[in-house]
Enzyme design. Structure first.
Site, PDB file in Angstrom:
ATOM      1  N   ARG A   1      -6.718  10.440  -0.241  1.00 46.49           N
ATOM      2  CA  ARG A   1      -6.537  10.902  -1.625  1.00 46.49           C
ATOM      3  C   ARG A   1      -7.877  11.038  -2.333  1.00 46.49           C
ATOM      4  NH1 ARG A   1      -3.082   6.430  -3.501  1.00 46.49           N
ATOM      5  NH2 ARG A   1      -3.401   5.546  -1.426  1.00 46.49           N
TER       6      ARG A   1
ATOM      7  N   HIS B   1       0.859  -1.186   0.000  1.00 46.66           N
ATOM      8  CA  HIS B   1       0.000   0.000   0.000  1.00 46.66           C
ATOM      9  C   HIS B   1       0.892   1.232   0.000  1.00 46.66           C
ATOM     10  CE1 HIS B   1      -3.039   2.894   1.168  1.00 46.66           C
ATOM     11  NE2 HIS B   1      -3.979   1.973   1.034  1.00 46.66           N
TER      12      HIS B   1
END
Lengths: 248, 633
Positions: free
Chosen positions: B281, B261
């Site tokens: 994000r 990740h």
């Protein structure tokens, strides 16, 4: 490199004693890090529960210097290291070993509370419509990570051992989440008054203070439940109305 | 407790029937009999248990931790399902093609199809069971943007969606008459000929061995993250399901594809690896290097050029829900973002502690009340950084770097039934392979759990109804028990001089991190194989002290076998795939290879006990699915 001494309770249901362990402390460390370090280097068999190490699973509950907390969210720089830091298991529950306690009572209690029962769907595709403002308060209760720190600190359970008559703050929050769910149609007030003992709570708010998710347990969950019970069972005008209103 | 009477809905009071304590000799183990035994109680295991119990069979559920604590609680951003509540252009075809593109087309296309088609119904079911997701202005379930998903698709509750999922399944499941065995470790699957007939393990509280007889077994044990040093996974992620299946003769697939990740915490050291959700994000967070540059614009893969914004303004409009804007490059797939971060760090443009900056505070320039907005949309992230790093994410950028998060590979299963290559043995969720191909899209894990958890439960129940109970092999049980207890014998005989399990585990994690990590090379991986051989030898000699009751040293020693097995599978599969694709990046083969894109790497056990690796062609995709992919290009 600084060090800290931990005075950790080692024992089981038959009793135990505090044992001192000294370990190095580095920047940003939490109490659980120190316990892991002690486990890896000094006491391989030191029992404690943990999973996420991020305050999301509620496994590593313990009493740190006498205060119920999550070990993974307690920074070392919030604790004085000039004297030993005491680490004990949650004292409101029977001991298994060291920092692990038998919390199975909580799972049994939850099962006794009537499950969610939704109204028929609002739309033909089987879905419902709810406004965000109507689910906000339920979402607060559903933040609960079931660490059982509120159960640990509650004097009704901890000091008076009313485990058979009172479900404790955690399950009052759980009941509140169901009762205030916009879709729920079940009635849990009779049990709340009787078997689940909402009346035992005398609003000392200790549970709210220790909640790591900052759920306002007493004000937002328990007091409204108490009010519902009072309205339903003890309000004379309400009783009269229920008796006299036309039956459908 | 051990009777085989058919289970009936709502009649069993599970927790009040927890087994009583008692003394058992080595040959007199407590025995439980179920139609379906489920190992693991995260999202997939609970969903499987609910489905199997609904089908009217007797279900046992064993889990490594307390109920409701599984790694599913750590899922933050959301659950992908093409409900089209926020953007009506979404449908299963778009979700299917997004999943295949994200997986670089080595996915099990049948699973990708079923997943995209069935996820919406599974979400609606959760709402009927009491889940309370965030809402749209017209009162429907709200959906948010996420990496690799063309439209806003992730059903969520702030950034604690996994907790909502597991709690909903738990609170529904406890009224289904499922018998739950908490805090149990399984050491082996039991077999009768080719077929699985149960599992053997011990409860950690008392350290007593137990036999679980079952007509079908579902593995739902999650991932392998603990094979690496920097990981988002808890202590539970030791590849138990993959290892149990492998040693029982089942095949594993796609083990080379490990997802790193892109955004894990890197400072302070004690939180290294902890997940920072992609939702940061999705809500407009941007990645910057030490010079303040948004470096993600520098490298946009051809496969995604058409879908990706080429300027910051368009990216921001996308995050605000502008249907005509393309997504910002920060929301490219996780494998790509992780590599871009590594590139910046290697080029000397990283942050002080060896990562890059993730900035959500900048949205102050764009919207009023940004502080409140961030706290509402990302409450756990706000608290996580506040409490663990003394950093206010509404005011300052976070320092982040890649962390081992997820395994796309796992037990090889049939796409429809989730049955492995061993009859009666099923797998679902992270421990099964196929849906995600070479790289998983964020949000496709929670949906994976409920879609294939349900299918595994359904087909395991069907298998149990169609097959009688098999035999369990006493010799196999005795051998497994002896093997599990050996560390104590060594502890007793060496008097404290032998190595403990923690050091071996630590050295394994360090080696996998440096030799089979985010960037791989043949020579390093060959060294890793050699290292694994030495670690296996050390693991054979570790000693444990004290007694069997709740002894974490013993549990760590038992888990070592699983970690070593999955680490070898990852390494051998990664050597076999001589190309770069998705989560698997080879410095010595930096490009994709068309021929390799047509095969899966399969791992199995040879009769002599050694590990076998082979390539197997991916079955031809039906014309209608090919057409869907073509249309969505």
């Amino acid at each position: 490199m600084s060090t800290a001494t931990f005075r950790i309770w080692r024992g089981d249901v038959n009793g135990g004693k505090f044992v001192d362990y000294t370990t190095e402390i580095t920047e940003g460390m939490v109490v659980l890090d120190a316990v892991h370090k002690i486990q890896a280097t000094q006491a391989n068999d030191l029992a404690c529960r943990w999973n996420c190490k991020a305050g999301k699973c509620g496994s590593c509950s313990a009493e740190i210097n006498g205060i119920p907390k999550l070990m993974c969210m307690t920074r070392m720089n919030t604790l004085p290291t000039d004297k030993p830091i005491t680490l004990e298991p949650m004292r409101a529950f029977p001991s298994i070993r060291d920092l692990a306690t038998d919390v199975s009572w909580n799972f049994r209690v939850k099962q006794k509370i009537k499950k969610f029962k939704p109204r028929p769907p609002d739309a033909p595709d089987g879905t419902w419509r709810m406004q965000q403002e109507d689910v906000d308060r339920v979402q607060e209760f559903r933040k609960c990570i079931e660490c059982f720190l509120c159960q640990d600190v509650c004097h009704v359970l901890r000091d008076h051992h009313k485990h058979d008559e009172f479900i404790g703050p955690r399950f009052l929050v759980y009941t509140a989440a169901l009762e205030m769910h916009p879709l729920d149609t079940e009635d849990r007030l009779p049990e709340l008054k009787q078997a689940h003992g909402v009346g035992f709570c005398n609003i000392t708010k200790c549970c709210t203070k220790v909640c790591p998710e900052s759920i306002t347990i007493t004000d937002n969950a328990i007091i409204p439940l108490k009010e519902r019970v009072v309205d339903n069972f003890f309000d004379p005008l309400g009783w009269l109305w229920k008796e006299l209103r036309p039956k459908t | 407790m051990s009777g085989s009477a058919p289970w009936a809905s709502g009649t069993t009071s599970d927790f009040s029937k927890l087994p009583k304590r008692g003394f058992f000799t080595v040959t007199n183990y407590e025995t439980f009999e179920y139609d379906v035994l489920i190992i693991g109680a995260g999202g997939a295991g609970l969903r499987a248990a609910i489905e199997a119990s609904t089908a009217g069979v007797k279900v046992g559920l064993v889990c490594k931790s307390l109920l409701g604590k599984a790694h599913t609680v750590m899922a933050e951003g959301g659950l992908a399902a093409a409900l089209a509540n926020v953007d009506d252009r979404d449908n299963w075809r778009v979700h299917f093609s997004d999943t295949m593109r994200g997986g670089q087309y080595v996915n099990n296309w049948r699973m990708a199809e079923l997943h995209a088609k069935e996820a919406p119904d599974r979400v609606k079911e959760l709402e009927a069971w009491g889940a309370v997701f965030d809402r749209t202005p017209d009162g429907k379930i709200l959906q948010r943007n996420f990496g690799g998903h063309r439209y806003p698709r992730l059903v969520h509750v702030g950034d604690r969606t996994g907790l909502e999922l597991i709690r909903t399944l738990q609170d529904h499941g406890i009224h289904q008459g499922i018998t739950v065995h908490m805090e149990h470790t399984m050491v082996t699957l039991l077999k009768d000929g080719d077929r699985v007939t149960g599992a053997f393990g011990y409860d950690r509280e008392r350290g007593r061995f137990k036999i679980f007889k079952a007509k079908a077994v579902v593995l739902a044990t999650g991932g392998i993250g603990r094979a690496y040093q920097i990981t988002t996974n808890s202590w539970e992620g030791t590849g138990d399901g993959q290892s149990l299946a492998y040693h029982a003769g089942a095949e594993l697939a796609d083990m080379e594809f490990v997802q790193f990740h892109p955004t894990g915490m890197i400072w302070p050291p004690s939180v290294m690896g902890l997940l920072v959700t992609e939702a940061v994000r999705g809500e407009g967070g941007v990645l910057r290097n030490k010079d303040g540059k948004r470096f993600m614009f520098d490298d946009i893969p051809d496969l995604y050029k058409n879908q990706t914004a080429d300027n910051p303004e368009e990216g921001w409009r996308y995050c605000q829900g502008d249907r005509n804007a393309r997504r910002p490059p920060e929301l490219l797939t996780r494998d790509h973002v992780a590599r871009c971060i590594r590139r910046e760090v290697n080029a000397g443009r990283g942050s002080p502690h060896g990562g890059v900056f993730l900035d959500i505070a900048w949205i102050r320039e764009k919207i009023p009340n940004a502080t409140e907005h961030i706290k509402r949309k990302l409450p756990s992230m706000y608290h996580q950084f506040m409490q663990l790093a003394d950093l206010d994410i509404t005011q300052e950028p976070m320092e982040i770097g890649p962390t081992t998060h997820y395994t796309m590979g796992g037990v090889r299963v049939n796409g429809d039934t989730q049955m492995s290559t061993v009859p009666g043995l099923f797998a679902a969720g992270e421990c099964a392979a196929g849906l995600h191909g070479a790289n998983r899209l964020g949000g496709n894990s929670l949906s994976d759990l409920i879609v294939f958890g349900k299918r595994a439960g359904e087909f395991a129940a069907k298998f149990a109804k169609e097959h009688g109970a098999g035999q369990v092999n006493d010799a196999q049980i005795e051998q497994a028990a002896r093997h599990a207890l050996e560390p104590f014998d060594r502890g007793a005989s060496t008097g404290g001089s032998a190595e403990g399990p923690y050091q071996v585990q630590h050295d394994l994690q360090e080696m996998m991190q440096s030799l089979v990590g985010i960037v791989r090379r043949e020579d390093e991986m060959v060294r890793a194989l050699d290292g694994l051989g030495k670690l296996r030898e050390r693991a054979r000699h570790v000693a444990v002290y004290g007694h069997r009751e709740y002894n974490p040293g013993w549990n760590t020693a038992v888990d070592l076998k699983n970690l070593l097995t999955v680490s070898e599978a990852i390494t051998r599969a990664a050597i076999e795939r001589k190309e770069s694709r998705g989560g698997h990046f080879r410095e010595d083969f930096p490009n994709k290879d068309a021929a390799s894109g047509k095969v899966n790497v399969i791992v199995g056990k040879n009769p002599d006990g050694s590990m076998q690796v082979r390539r197997e062609p991916i079955p031809e995709m039906p014309a209608e699915l090919k057409q869907v992919i073509e249309e969505m290009k």
